[in-house]
Design an enzyme around this catalytic site. Sequence first.
Site, PDB file in Angstrom:
ATOM      1  N   VAL A   1      55.059  45.180  38.358  1.00  0.00           N
ATOM      2  CA  VAL A   1      55.488  46.513  38.782  1.00  0.00           C
ATOM      3  C   VAL A   1      54.177  47.293  38.905  1.00  0.00           C
ATOM      4  O   VAL A   1      53.581  47.673  37.905  1.00  0.00           O
ATOM      5  CB  VAL A   1      56.462  47.160  37.775  1.00  0.00           C
ATOM      6  CG1 VAL A   1      56.807  48.581  38.188  1.00  0.00           C
ATOM      7  CG2 VAL A   1      57.734  46.318  37.652  1.00  0.00           C
ATOM      8  N   PRO A   2      53.691  47.488  40.132  1.00  0.00           N
ATOM      9  CA  PRO A   2      52.282  47.851  40.365  1.00  0.00           C
ATOM     10  C   PRO A   2      51.925  49.319  40.088  1.00  0.00           C
ATOM     11  O   PRO A   2      51.544  50.067  40.989  1.00  0.00           O
ATOM     12  CB  PRO A   2      52.094  47.497  41.837  1.00  0.00           C
ATOM     13  CG  PRO A   2      53.436  47.713  42.440  1.00  0.00           C
ATOM     14  CD  PRO A   2      54.418  47.284  41.387  1.00  0.00           C
ATOM     15  N   CYS A   3      51.978  49.698  38.823  1.00  0.00           N
ATOM     16  CA  CYS A   3      51.605  51.068  38.459  1.00  0.00           C
ATOM     17  C   CYS A   3      50.117  51.326  38.713  1.00  0.00           C
ATOM     18  O   CYS A   3      49.705  52.481  38.845  1.00  0.00           O
ATOM     19  CB  CYS A   3      51.984  51.356  37.017  1.00  0.00           C
ATOM     20  SG  CYS A   3      51.271  50.227  35.811  1.00  0.00           S
ATOM     21  N   HIS A   4      49.310  50.274  38.826  1.00  0.00           N
ATOM     22  CA  HIS A   4      47.881  50.445  39.090  1.00  0.00           C
ATOM     23  C   HIS A   4      47.625  51.022  40.484  1.00  0.00           C
ATOM     24  O   HIS A   4      46.547  51.529  40.750  1.00  0.00           O
ATOM     25  CB  HIS A   4      47.128  49.119  38.918  1.00  0.00           C
ATOM     26  CG  HIS A   4      47.549  48.039  39.855  1.00  0.00           C
ATOM     27  ND1 HIS A   4      48.675  47.262  39.643  1.00  0.00           N
ATOM     28  CD2 HIS A   4      47.006  47.596  41.018  1.00  0.00           C
ATOM     29  CE1 HIS A   4      48.793  46.391  40.623  1.00  0.00           C
ATOM     30  NE2 HIS A   4      47.794  46.570  41.483  1.00  0.00           N
TER      31      HIS A   4
END
Length: 161
Positions: free
Chosen positions: A119-122
């Site tokens: 889950v690409p919070c970056h």
Amino acid sequence: MYEAFHKTPVGFVRIRADETHIVSISIRDEECVETPPDSPLINLAIKQLDEYFEGIRRQFELPLNQAGTDFQKEVWENLLAVKYGSTMSYLQLANQMKNPLAIRAIAASNGKNMLWIVVPCHRVIGSDGSLTGYAGGLWRKQWLLDHEARVMGVGQTKLFF
């Protein structure tokens, strides 16, 4: 609950799963002993993470289930729409969710994401293009954005207005 530690280019990850879902993937600052996966789901997560770091995988195909409020789950669902190799500001994410006054709540939910990279919070950055808060450390956030930019063949990872 099943658990394994796996070495990546930016440190060890701890992967946890139940019988049917990956429930967390977190980065560790300390050295860990790599442990063999004791679950087919963890084995699949390791394979897909390795493919991500090799530049082969751009989207994960894992059954996910992380605990959170309905609002947090909505934020995490919207994070999945942020395309590989691109970034989005917290304001843009709030507007996408049709909730422009929820920037701080969205940022807090982003910070509670327990499915690192998948889950690409970056990929969420400040409106001014700055790297803001990342549980794995800003150097890892920059590394991940640079990695995706290299794979995509682009050099710019910041938003400029």
